[in-house]
Design a protein around this motif. Structure first.
Motif, PDB file in Angstrom:
ATOM      1  N   ASP A 180       0.918  -0.926   0.130  1.00  0.00           N
ATOM      2  CA  ASP A 180       0.015  -0.126   0.075  1.00  0.00           C
ATOM      3  C   ASP A 180       0.962   1.029  -0.158  1.00  0.00           C
ATOM      4  O   ASP A 180       1.218   1.907   1.263  1.00  0.00           O
ATOM      5  CB  ASP A 180      -0.828  -0.062   1.050  1.00  0.00           C
ATOM      6  N   ALA A 181       1.475   1.582  -1.293  1.00  0.00           N
ATOM      7  CA  ALA A 181       2.628   2.390  -1.403  1.00  0.00           C
ATOM      8  C   ALA A 181       2.218   3.941  -0.956  1.00  0.00           C
ATOM      9  O   ALA A 181       1.210   4.504  -1.220  1.00  0.00           O
ATOM     10  CB  ALA A 181       2.910   2.363  -2.738  1.00  0.00           C
ATOM     11  N   CYS A 237       1.810   7.802  -1.509  1.00  0.00           N
ATOM     12  CA  CYS A 237       1.476   8.449  -2.711  1.00  0.00           C
ATOM     13  C   CYS A 237       0.992   9.661  -2.674  1.00  0.00           C
ATOM     14  O   CYS A 237       0.916  10.298  -1.551  1.00  0.00           O
ATOM     15  CB  CYS A 237       0.361   7.522  -3.590  1.00  0.00           C
ATOM     16  N   THR A 238       0.458  10.265  -3.800  1.00  0.00           N
ATOM     17  CA  THR A 238      -0.168  11.799  -3.539  1.00  0.00           C
ATOM     18  C   THR A 238      -1.329  11.916  -2.830  1.00  0.00           C
ATOM     19  O   THR A 238      -1.735  12.947  -2.534  1.00  0.00           O
ATOM     20  CB  THR A 238      -0.250  12.551  -5.120  1.00  0.00           C
ATOM     21  N   LEU A 278       8.289  10.098  -5.076  1.00  0.00           N
ATOM     22  CA  LEU A 278       7.255   9.105  -4.661  1.00  0.00           C
ATOM     23  C   LEU A 278       7.502   8.118  -5.710  1.00  0.00           C
ATOM     24  O   LEU A 278       7.358   6.831  -5.463  1.00  0.00           O
ATOM     25  CB  LEU A 278       5.848   9.601  -4.831  1.00  0.00           C
ATOM     26  N   GLN A 295       8.122   4.156  -4.678  1.00  0.00           N
ATOM     27  CA  GLN A 295       7.104   3.250  -5.061  1.00  0.00           C
ATOM     28  C   GLN A 295       7.893   2.010  -5.742  1.00  0.00           C
ATOM     29  O   GLN A 295       7.473   0.776  -5.449  1.00  0.00           O
ATOM     30  CB  GLN A 295       5.848   3.895  -6.052  1.00  0.00           C
ATOM     31  N   TYR A 322      -0.211  -4.434  -5.393  1.00  0.00           N
ATOM     32  CA  TYR A 322       0.527  -3.219  -5.615  1.00  0.00           C
ATOM     33  C   TYR A 322      -0.825  -2.199  -5.353  1.00  0.00           C
ATOM     34  O   TYR A 322      -1.710  -2.165  -6.420  1.00  0.00           O
ATOM     35  CB  TYR A 322       1.247  -2.775  -6.758  1.00  0.00           C
ATOM     36  N   THR A 382      -2.320   1.918  -4.456  1.00  0.00           N
ATOM     37  CA  THR A 382      -2.353   3.111  -4.245  1.00  0.00           C
ATOM     38  C   THR A 382      -3.650   3.806  -4.028  1.00  0.00           C
ATOM     39  O   THR A 382      -4.480   3.501  -5.014  1.00  0.00           O
ATOM     40  CB  THR A 382      -1.516   4.035  -5.455  1.00  0.00           C
ATOM     41  N   CYS A 383      -3.796   4.923  -3.377  1.00  0.00           N
ATOM     42  CA  CYS A 383      -4.941   5.818  -3.224  1.00  0.00           C
ATOM     43  C   CYS A 383      -4.608   6.936  -4.171  1.00  0.00           C
ATOM     44  O   CYS A 383      -4.746   8.134  -3.741  1.00  0.00           O
ATOM     45  CB  CYS A 383      -5.287   6.295  -1.711  1.00  0.00           C
ATOM     46  N   SER A 384      -4.235   6.747  -5.400  1.00  0.00           N
ATOM     47  CA  SER A 384      -4.101   7.724  -6.464  1.00  0.00           C
ATOM     48  C   SER A 384      -4.260   7.076  -7.704  1.00  0.00           C
ATOM     49  O   SER A 384      -4.033   5.961  -7.949  1.00  0.00           O
ATOM     50  CB  SER A 384      -2.741   8.269  -6.419  1.00  0.00           C
ATOM     51  N   GLU A 418       1.747   7.002 -10.858  1.00  0.00           N
ATOM     52  CA  GLU A 418       1.942   6.197  -9.592  1.00  0.00           C
ATOM     53  C   GLU A 418       1.086   4.851  -9.570  1.00  0.00           C
ATOM     54  O   GLU A 418       1.425   4.167  -8.663  1.00  0.00           O
ATOM     55  CB  GLU A 418       1.187   7.036  -8.603  1.00  0.00           C
ATOM     56  N   THR A 419       0.716   4.617 -10.724  1.00  0.00           N
ATOM     57  CA  THR A 419      -0.043   3.470 -10.872  1.00  0.00           C
ATOM     58  C   THR A 419       0.552   2.331 -12.000  1.00  0.00           C
ATOM     59  O   THR A 419       1.286   1.688 -11.588  1.00  0.00           O
ATOM     60  CB  THR A 419      -1.557   3.646 -11.184  1.00  0.00           C
TER      61      THR A 419
END
Length: 503
Positions: A384-385, A387-388, A411, A415, A434, A436-438, A443-444
């Motif tokens: 759960d990396a 992120c922004t 980031l 990541q 993997y 992210t909340c982005s 970032e994905t």
């Protein structure tokens, strides 16, 4: 002088509605003292600006400390979050009302006061005389008398034009659709462009989707500006969802809804989740449905071989670790919850305290080195990396103003290092999630694709198919990645990729 200032009974059409009477909207201008709700909103916004605080962490404590409850608390909450969410829109409007004076030349406290006043005028049902007079009183209290005349004049100029007329004017001044939507829906231009790129990348993977990217982008940005609904998670083996719903019903006298997608989700709609017995005991918690789904998908992914040891590589503050720990306990598995920050590791311990003893071990350490230290030891690994956080702008509206494109480079390197470490830590045949909340592609999917090329020995699974197996209704995902959206799913914009180690 206003009728209130003269002591006369105000005309009916100028009376504030009941929701605002206790917030000082009916008080005489003779006192010059601000009401507590507006003062609290101002202080939260200043802490956000000065110390990088998060409003959702600061505001509840101030409300409790000052015993601000019910309608006053609701007023302070809307004033705080609404002003933060729509700051960009209000700044564009205020720039037209300061008589040539640039906003950056104003004292930061005065600018925040103007934003608070603008939200009352354009975003809340506060009468003009109340919004202006109370903001002037607040200005006098926190800054002094010098800027009160300017604040009064600027806010009265704002009030002369209806919101839709302001938006039409700003749209006419915008150079393109991205700029127009950015100012109308109060997002930095770089964030709007990133959201548009993510929607376009989905369209490339699923050509059958609607190609009206501008229309969908507008819907997405508008969804970012609506407060999220609270979702609870009933942690498996600790409490059943129906039993959690019974506790909510006992508190609110209303039967709560079940989650739209997560089988563990209960949506209370009202009440104080923190006072539910199950939440106090750790058998349940507050957790977005998107966050629940990605953890459930990792636990449901098919393995080749044993299923005994799990790893949460970046576990703080512990919501996903608590859900995974509950699932692991039901399968007689063990979870190592790793967190680099000691204070966040403490939060993980608190979140997982209700999980049967011996199931969860909390470790303090750098996740980037764990793969080299414990190679091939784990069957399932969650990354759960950091992120922004652009997927949780509904929840943390100040994040949109705090982040910048420069954050992506730092980031992105982190990541990739974390995902590489996870692939080292998982055994052959095991699965890495993997998350992210982005939704930002940098970032994905770019992180996943770059890491796969660099590391080798792993293959991408269809995370959408796995997610469908755990969801209670079809979330309409395109695959192989999962990208959830607030405007489509009512969740945070969580991203999920599943990878199996092959060598």
């Amino acid at each position: 002088m206003s009728p209130e200032g003269r002591g006369e009974r105000p005309r009916r059409q100028h009376r504030p509605n009941r929701a605002h009477r206790s917030n000082g909207a009916h008080r005489s201008n003779r006192t010059h003292r601000p009401d507590r709700s507006r003062l609290t909103a101002f202080e939260v916004i200043r802490r956000v600006a000065e110390s990088d605080a998060y409003a959702n962490l600061v505001l509840p404590g101030l409300l409790r400390e000052r015993d601000i409850t019910a309608r006053d608390a609701a007023f302070a909450t809307e004033l705080t979050y609404g002003t933060l969410r729509l700051q960009g829109r209000y700044d564009a409007i205020l720039a037209h009302c300061t008589r040539g004076r640039a906003l950056e030349d104003l004292d930061p406290e005065v600018l925040d006061l103007l934003r608070l006043g603008a939200h009352q005028l354009l975003g809340m049902r506060v009468p003009v005389h109340a919004a202006v007079s109370q903001t002037v009183a607040l200005t006098r209290h926190v800054v002094g008398p010098a800027p009160t005349g300017m604040v009064n004049a600027v806010l009265r100029t704002v009030a002369e034009t209806p919101l839709q007329t302001w938006l039409d004017q700003l749209a006419a001044e915008a150079e393109d659709d991205v700029a127009r939507l950015s100012v109308a829906e109060s997002h930095p231009v770089w964030v709007t462009r990133a959201m548009r790129q993510s929607l376009l990348s989905e369209l490339e993977a699923a050509p059958g989707r609607s190609s009206d990217i501008t229309g969908e982008l507008a819907t997405l940005l508008a969804a970012d500006n609506r407060p999220p609904r609270v979702a609870l998670v009933a942690r498996p083996g600790l409490i059943e969802p129906d039993d959690l719903a019974d506790q909510v019903e006992a508190q609110t006298r209303q039967r709560p809804a079940r989650g739209a997608y997560s089988p563990c989700a209960v949506v209370p709609g009202a009440g104080d989740p923190g006072r539910l017995p199950a939440v106090e005991a750790g058998a349940a918690g507050v957790q977005d449905e998107g966050s629940q789904l990605v953890a459930l998908a990792l636990a449901a992914a098919e393995l080749e071989g044993r299923d005994e040891r799990w790893l949460d590589l970046c576990a703080g503050p512990g919501g996903k670790a608590a859900l995974l720990g509950a699932l692991a306990a039901g399968r007689d598995c063990r979870l190592l919850a790793n967190e680099v920050a000691p204070h966040r590791a403490g939060l993980v311990r608190g979140s997982t305290a209700a999980v049967p003893a011996g199931t969860v071990e909390v470790r303090i350490g750098d996740g980037r080195s764990l793969g080299a230290e414990q190679p091939g030891e784990f069957d399932r690994v969650l990354v759960d990396a950091p992120c922004t956080g652009l997927g949780a702008l509904r929840r943390r509206p100040e994040s949109r103003w705090r982040r910048s494109p420069a954050d992506l480079a730092t980031l992105g390197s982190l990541q990739r290092d974390l995902l590489t470490s996870a692939l080292e830590a998982v055994r052959v045949g095991g699965v890495v999630a993997y998350v992210t909340c982005s939704p930002h592609v940098a970032e994905t999917r770019l992180v996943v694709e770059d890491t796969l090329r660099r590391s080798g020995g792993a293959q991408l699974l269809d995370a959408s198919e796995v997610t469908r197996t755990v969801a209670v209704s079809d979330p309409d995902l395109t695959g192989p990645y999962v990208q959830l959206w607030p405007h489509r799913h009512g969740t945070d914009a969580m991203f999920l990729a599943l990878l199996r180690r092959t060598a």
